[in-house]
Design an enzyme around this catalytic site. Structure first.
Site, PDB file in Angstrom:
ATOM      1  N   LYS A  22       0.848  -1.210   0.000  1.00  0.00           N
ATOM      2  CA  LYS A  22       0.000   0.000   0.000  1.00  0.00           C
ATOM      3  C   LYS A  22       0.877   1.251   0.000  1.00  0.00           C
ATOM      4  CE  LYS A  22      -1.581   1.825   4.011  1.00  0.00           C
ATOM      5  NZ  LYS A  22      -1.342   3.257   4.242  1.00  0.00           N
ATOM      6  N   CYS A 116      -5.185   8.938   8.540  1.00  0.00           N
ATOM      7  CA  CYS A 116      -5.200   8.378   9.894  1.00  0.00           C
ATOM      8  C   CYS A 116      -5.024   9.483  10.940  1.00  0.00           C
ATOM      9  CB  CYS A 116      -4.062   7.380  10.061  1.00  0.00           C
ATOM     10  SG  CYS A 116      -4.541   5.814   9.376  1.00  0.00           S
ATOM     11  N   ASP A 124       6.164  19.740   7.619  1.00  0.00           N
ATOM     12  CA  ASP A 124       7.167  20.821   7.540  1.00  0.00           C
ATOM     13  C   ASP A 124       8.425  20.414   6.766  1.00  0.00           C
ATOM     14  OD1 ASP A 124       7.318  19.163  10.010  1.00  0.00           O
ATOM     15  OD2 ASP A 124       9.253  20.156  10.188  1.00  0.00           O
ATOM     16  N   GLN A 125       8.808  19.149   6.823  1.00  0.00           N
ATOM     17  CA  GLN A 125      10.012  18.721   6.094  1.00  0.00           C
ATOM     18  C   GLN A 125       9.765  18.651   4.591  1.00  0.00           C
ATOM     19  OE1 GLN A 125      13.084  18.248   7.816  1.00  0.00           O
ATOM     20  NE2 GLN A 125      11.758  19.334   9.240  1.00  0.00           N
ATOM     21  N   ARG A 396      -8.423   0.126   4.376  1.00  0.00           N
ATOM     22  CA  ARG A 396      -7.426   0.990   3.713  1.00  0.00           C
ATOM     23  C   ARG A 396      -6.086   0.278   3.557  1.00  0.00           C
ATOM     24  NH1 ARG A 396      -6.672   6.436   6.541  1.00  0.00           N
ATOM     25  NH2 ARG A 396      -5.345   6.683   4.723  1.00  0.00           N
TER      26      ARG A 396
END
Ligand code: EPZ
Length: 417
Positions: A22, A116, A124-125, A396
């Site tokens: 996945k 999730c 931010d990265q 999922r």
């Protein structure tokens, strides 16, 4: 809404085929839009997140054709289109469209991720990487607006080892001018899988799977055929279920090396494991030793197997300590396990788990791996039917779950709740 009903207490026995990963698939699908011609992905898992991503690409003008586990993506008529709302909010990994659209068109407007909800999941990265490549990034009305006249290669040090940021920067940097170096990159197998696809499309990426990845930008990329790696987290979940039910299961179509950390911890507990080229046989035992487990970035023990492992640790003789050093609060399944009689104390990043018998109860999944932990708990309980709601989370990440478990001898069925 549906719920899973589990009449447990029966050892899982037989063979289960693992599908494509996945966490690869939902990066490979957006990566395909960097190509000017058709990309074919084989070994595609049948998951709701994959279906949503196919819809997202069609909204962008790509042609997407699915035949069984093969997906053909023709991005030749793709258009640059803002996607502030709608399907992008349904899955966290929609953020990969930022790097892919930035690489293809030099711009992207993407709604901030959903997905999730076990704890805040900053990006931010990712933004640090896009800005280092020369893009302007602003947040307006809950969407990220990213624009670059010309993406320029750069050296980017990730403050946090992040799978998503590593992949997203790789996507954008593939089409930048010059060389990008990602330092302190994540090393998960899914990152290697994405780099393998991008290189087959004409990208020039070296070092994926190590902490330093070098990407030399190219002007255009083309179609190819790529087979998705097996899902190591799905495989690990079935390994844990086999051990927890004292069963004897062959997990087929896996890369054993991707499961090294889990295999080592299961053996440390006393589970018998037999590794073949592309499969792993797990033979449960009557008694298990308590152990300590630390969830870390790859190649450490996977945080995505932390929740299922917490269920297995209730089946040991003593007290185990399970700590998660990737997420600080991925323990929402613990109160649900407590409803089944589990004796678990939470202290900061750690769960202190005392071995003991579980009993059937009505429990709810709050994220996909928490759901897996509760299903495994239900499989260990012989005196009663465990009801797990929140099946949409489980769907999922685990395709054909009821079929696979039933084929292994479990009594599991879906029911309207
Ligand atoms: C990927 O999420 C997986 N999801 C997660 O699996 C997995 O748990 C996670 O990697 C860690 O292995 C997908 O691949 C779609 P990260 P991702 O960026 O990329 C912090 C599942 O169950 N961080 O590696 O979002 C972050 O808060 C899912 O299949 C920042 O601080 O994870 C976390 O503490 C759940 N800033 C740590 O880094 C950022 O910009 C690792 O996150 C990005 C991340």
């Amino acid at each position: 809404m549906e719920k899973l009903m589990i009449a447990g207490g029966r050892p899982l026995r037989g063979t289960v085929q693992i599908s494509g990963a996945k966490n690869s698939a939902i990066a490979l699908i957006p990566a395909a839009i960097l190509s000017e011609s058709t990309v074919t992905l084989d070994n595609l898992p049948e998951l709701s997140d994959v279906a949503i991503y196919c819809e997202l690409l069609e909204e962008l003008g790509a042609t997407v054709e699915r035949q069984q586990d093969q997906l053909k993506i023709d991005p030749s008529r793709l258009v640059s289109k803002p996607m502030p709302n709608g399907n992008v909010k349904k899955l966290r990994a929609s953020y990969y469209l930022m790097g892919a659209l930035l690489g293809r068109f030099g711009e992207a407007v993407i709604g901030l991720p959903g997905g999730c909800n076990f704890e805040p999941r900053p990006i931010d990265q990712h933004i640090k990487g896009f800005e280092a490549l020369g893009a302007q990034v602003t947040t307006e009305n809950g969407a990220l607006h990213i624009k670059a006249k010309q993406l320029q290669g750069a050296k980017i040090y990730l403050d946090v080892v992040s799978v998503g940021a590593t992949i997203n920067i790789m996507l954008a940097a593939s089409r930048a001018k010059g060389v990008t170096i990602i330092e302190n990159a994540a090393k998960e197998p899914e990152i290697i899988d994405v780099a393998t696809l991008l290189n087959a499309m004409g990208a020039k990426i070296k070092g994926a799977g190590t902490e330093n990845i070098r990407i030399e930008g190219v002007d255009s990329m083309h179609g190819c055929v790529h087979s998705i790696i097996p899902d190591r987290i799905q495989a690990g979940t079935y390994m844990i279920a086999a051990a927890a039910t004292r069963g004897d299961v062959i997990i087929d179509n896996v890369i054993p090396k991707h499961l090294e950390a889990l295999t080592a911890k299961l053996q440390e507990m006393g589970v018998h494991i037999y590794e073949m080229d592309e499969s792993i046989r797990v033979v449960g035992q009557a008694e298990y030793e308590s152990i300590d487990v630390k969830a870390l970035v790859y190649p450490g023990f996977a945080t995505d197997l932390q929740s299922p492992m917490s269920t297995l640790l209730t089946q040991t003789k003593g007290v185990s300590i399970l700590s998660d050093y990737v997420y600080s609060n991925r323990f929402k399944h613990i109160p649900e396990l407590a409803r089944m009689g589990a004796k678990i104390k939470l202290e900061g990043r750690s769960a202190i788990i005392e071995g003991g018998k579980l009993s059937a109860a009505k429990v709810k999944a709050t994220d996909l791996r928490a759901g897996a932990a509760l299903v495994i708990a239900g499989l260990t309980v012989g005196d009663g039917v465990t009801e797990v709601t929140g099946v949409e989370y489980i769907d999922r990440g685990y395709d054909h779950l009821v079929m696979n478990l039933s084929n292994l001898g479990a009594e599991v069925w879906r029911q309207q709740s």
